[in-house]
Write a protein that holds these residues in place. Structure first.
Motif, PDB file in Angstrom:
ATOM      1  N   LYS A   1      39.900  61.658  17.454  1.00  0.00           N
ATOM      2  CA  LYS A   1      39.175  62.633  16.535  1.00  0.00           C
ATOM      3  C   LYS A   1      39.829  63.513  15.642  1.00  0.00           C
ATOM      4  O   LYS A   1      41.108  63.608  15.997  1.00  0.00           O
ATOM      5  N   GLU A   2      39.236  64.095  15.024  1.00  0.00           N
ATOM      6  CA  GLU A   2      39.809  64.940  13.977  1.00  0.00           C
ATOM      7  C   GLU A   2      40.072  66.129  14.597  1.00  0.00           C
ATOM      8  O   GLU A   2      39.502  66.629  15.557  1.00  0.00           O
ATOM      9  N   ARG A   3      41.085  67.010  14.037  1.00  0.00           N
ATOM     10  CA  ARG A   3      41.394  68.248  14.655  1.00  0.00           C
ATOM     11  C   ARG A   3      40.012  69.120  14.288  1.00  0.00           C
ATOM     12  O   ARG A   3      39.556  68.992  13.193  1.00  0.00           O
ATOM     13  N   GLU A   4      40.001  69.991  15.221  1.00  0.00           N
ATOM     14  CA  GLU A   4      38.759  70.812  15.170  1.00  0.00           C
ATOM     15  C   GLU A   4      38.875  72.266  15.479  1.00  0.00           C
ATOM     16  O   GLU A   4      40.044  72.680  16.475  1.00  0.00           O
ATOM     17  N   PHE A   5      38.260  73.337  15.048  1.00  0.00           N
ATOM     18  CA  PHE A   5      38.454  74.502  15.131  1.00  0.00           C
ATOM     19  C   PHE A   5      37.835  75.081  16.766  1.00  0.00           C
ATOM     20  O   PHE A   5      36.886  74.422  16.866  1.00  0.00           O
ATOM     21  N   VAL A   6      38.639  76.020  17.245  1.00  0.00           N
ATOM     22  CA  VAL A   6      38.087  76.529  18.585  1.00  0.00           C
ATOM     23  C   VAL A   6      38.067  77.933  18.449  1.00  0.00           C
ATOM     24  O   VAL A   6      36.803  78.597  18.855  1.00  0.00           O
ATOM     25  N   ALA A   7      38.800  78.686  17.972  1.00  0.00           N
ATOM     26  CA  ALA A   7      38.541  79.943  18.041  1.00  0.00           C
ATOM     27  C   ALA A   7      39.676  80.914  17.063  1.00  0.00           C
ATOM     28  O   ALA A   7      40.845  80.156  16.641  1.00  0.00           O
ATOM     29  N   THR A   8      39.384  82.073  16.524  1.00  0.00           N
ATOM     30  CA  THR A   8      40.237  82.618  15.757  1.00  0.00           C
ATOM     31  C   THR A   8      40.145  84.330  16.252  1.00  0.00           C
ATOM     32  O   THR A   8      39.125  84.692  16.499  1.00  0.00           O
ATOM     33  N   ILE A   9      41.160  85.044  15.787  1.00  0.00           N
ATOM     34  CA  ILE A   9      41.345  86.425  16.156  1.00  0.00           C
ATOM     35  C   ILE A   9      42.067  86.889  15.001  1.00  0.00           C
ATOM     36  O   ILE A   9      43.311  86.361  14.460  1.00  0.00           O
ATOM     37  N   SER A  10      41.433  88.009  14.289  1.00  0.00           N
ATOM     38  CA  SER A  10      41.934  88.427  13.091  1.00  0.00           C
ATOM     39  C   SER A  10      43.023  89.434  13.462  1.00  0.00           C
ATOM     40  O   SER A  10      42.996  89.795  14.598  1.00  0.00           O
ATOM     41  N   ARG A  11      43.761  89.761  12.384  1.00  0.00           N
ATOM     42  CA  ARG A  11      45.100  90.820  12.613  1.00  0.00           C
ATOM     43  C   ARG A  11      44.225  92.377  12.585  1.00  0.00           C
ATOM     44  O   ARG A  11      43.028  92.265  11.946  1.00  0.00           O
ATOM     45  N   ALA A  12      44.830  93.264  12.677  1.00  0.00           N
ATOM     46  CA  ALA A  12      44.289  94.780  12.706  1.00  0.00           C
ATOM     47  C   ALA A  12      43.049  95.055  13.654  1.00  0.00           C
ATOM     48  O   ALA A  12      43.073  95.611  14.566  1.00  0.00           O
ATOM     49  N   THR A  13      41.969  94.311  13.328  1.00  0.00           N
ATOM     50  CA  THR A  13      40.640  94.490  14.112  1.00  0.00           C
ATOM     51  C   THR A  13      40.493  93.844  15.196  1.00  0.00           C
ATOM     52  O   THR A  13      39.823  94.099  16.405  1.00  0.00           O
ATOM     53  N   GLY A  14      41.238  92.660  15.426  1.00  0.00           N
ATOM     54  CA  GLY A  14      41.067  91.536  16.460  1.00  0.00           C
ATOM     55  C   GLY A  14      39.900  90.945  16.923  1.00  0.00           C
ATOM     56  O   GLY A  14      39.495  90.627  17.872  1.00  0.00           O
ATOM     57  N   GLN A  15      39.162  90.959  15.423  1.00  0.00           N
ATOM     58  CA  GLN A  15      37.755  90.495  15.645  1.00  0.00           C
ATOM     59  C   GLN A  15      37.883  88.862  15.945  1.00  0.00           C
ATOM     60  O   GLN A  15      38.681  88.238  15.456  1.00  0.00           O
ATOM     61  N   ARG A  16      36.940  88.209  16.841  1.00  0.00           N
ATOM     62  CA  ARG A  16      37.073  86.791  17.290  1.00  0.00           C
ATOM     63  C   ARG A  16      35.977  86.293  16.972  1.00  0.00           C
ATOM     64  O   ARG A  16      34.654  86.663  16.922  1.00  0.00           O
ATOM     65  N   THR A  17      36.165  85.094  16.763  1.00  0.00           N
ATOM     66  CA  THR A  17      35.125  84.076  16.268  1.00  0.00           C
ATOM     67  C   THR A  17      35.334  82.787  17.145  1.00  0.00           C
ATOM     68  O   THR A  17      36.634  82.373  17.342  1.00  0.00           O
ATOM     69  N   TYR A  18      34.290  82.158  17.511  1.00  0.00           N
ATOM     70  CA  TYR A  18      34.530  80.848  18.370  1.00  0.00           C
ATOM     71  C   TYR A  18      33.615  79.698  17.862  1.00  0.00           C
ATOM     72  O   TYR A  18      32.311  80.150  17.268  1.00  0.00           O
ATOM     73  N   ALA A  19      33.983  78.566  17.976  1.00  0.00           N
ATOM     74  CA  ALA A  19      33.358  77.339  17.822  1.00  0.00           C
ATOM     75  C   ALA A  19      31.954  77.292  18.778  1.00  0.00           C
ATOM     76  O   ALA A  19      32.286  77.909  19.981  1.00  0.00           O
ATOM     77  N   ASN A  20      30.939  76.929  18.553  1.00  0.00           N
ATOM     78  CA  ASN A  20      29.718  77.027  19.430  1.00  0.00           C
ATOM     79  C   ASN A  20      30.013  76.037  20.542  1.00  0.00           C
ATOM     80  O   ASN A  20      29.592  76.537  21.757  1.00  0.00           O
TER      81      ASN A  20
END
Length: 122
Positions: free
Chosen positions: A43-62
């Protein structure tokens, strides 16, 4: 030059946990947003999670929300991905990436690790 080295992958039974680590060297770690991506077999590469610099805000794949948690330790130049309640469909090569902007798009990231295999057996 920025170098990223992942570790912590392996074989685990469904329902188990693993923690991936990604050690960053070469530049100021806190300058970078960090992302986790994965590529399942065939399969293709897919997004899992990200964490920003400074604030450390997190985002996740569903698909991983509520089961995976990303964190960063700027003092250790390391980002982590705690993976709980693993499922066979989580089987993939997992990559960490560093870039200027946090997000779910792979091309936004400038530097990539070599990947670590995670295999979840049923």
């Amino acid at each position: 030059q920025v170098q990223l080295v992942e570790s912590g992958g392996g074989l685990v039974q469904a329902g188990g946990s693993l923690r991936l680590s990604c050690a960053v060297s070469g530049r100021t770690f806190s300058d970078y947003a960090m992302g986790w991506f994965r590529q399942p077999p065939g399969k293709e590469r897919e997004f899992v999670a990200t964490i920003s610099r400074a604030t450390g805000q997190r985002t996740y794949a569903n698909s991983v929300k509520g089961r995976f948690a990303s964190s960063r330790d700027d003092a250790k130049n390391t980002v982590y991905l705690q993976m709980n309640s693993l499922k066979p469909e989580d089987t993939a090569v997992y990559y960490c990436a560093a870039g200027a902007v946090a997000g779910g798009v792979a091309r936004w990231y400038d530097y990539w690790g070599q990947g670590t295999q995670v295999t979840v057996s049923s």
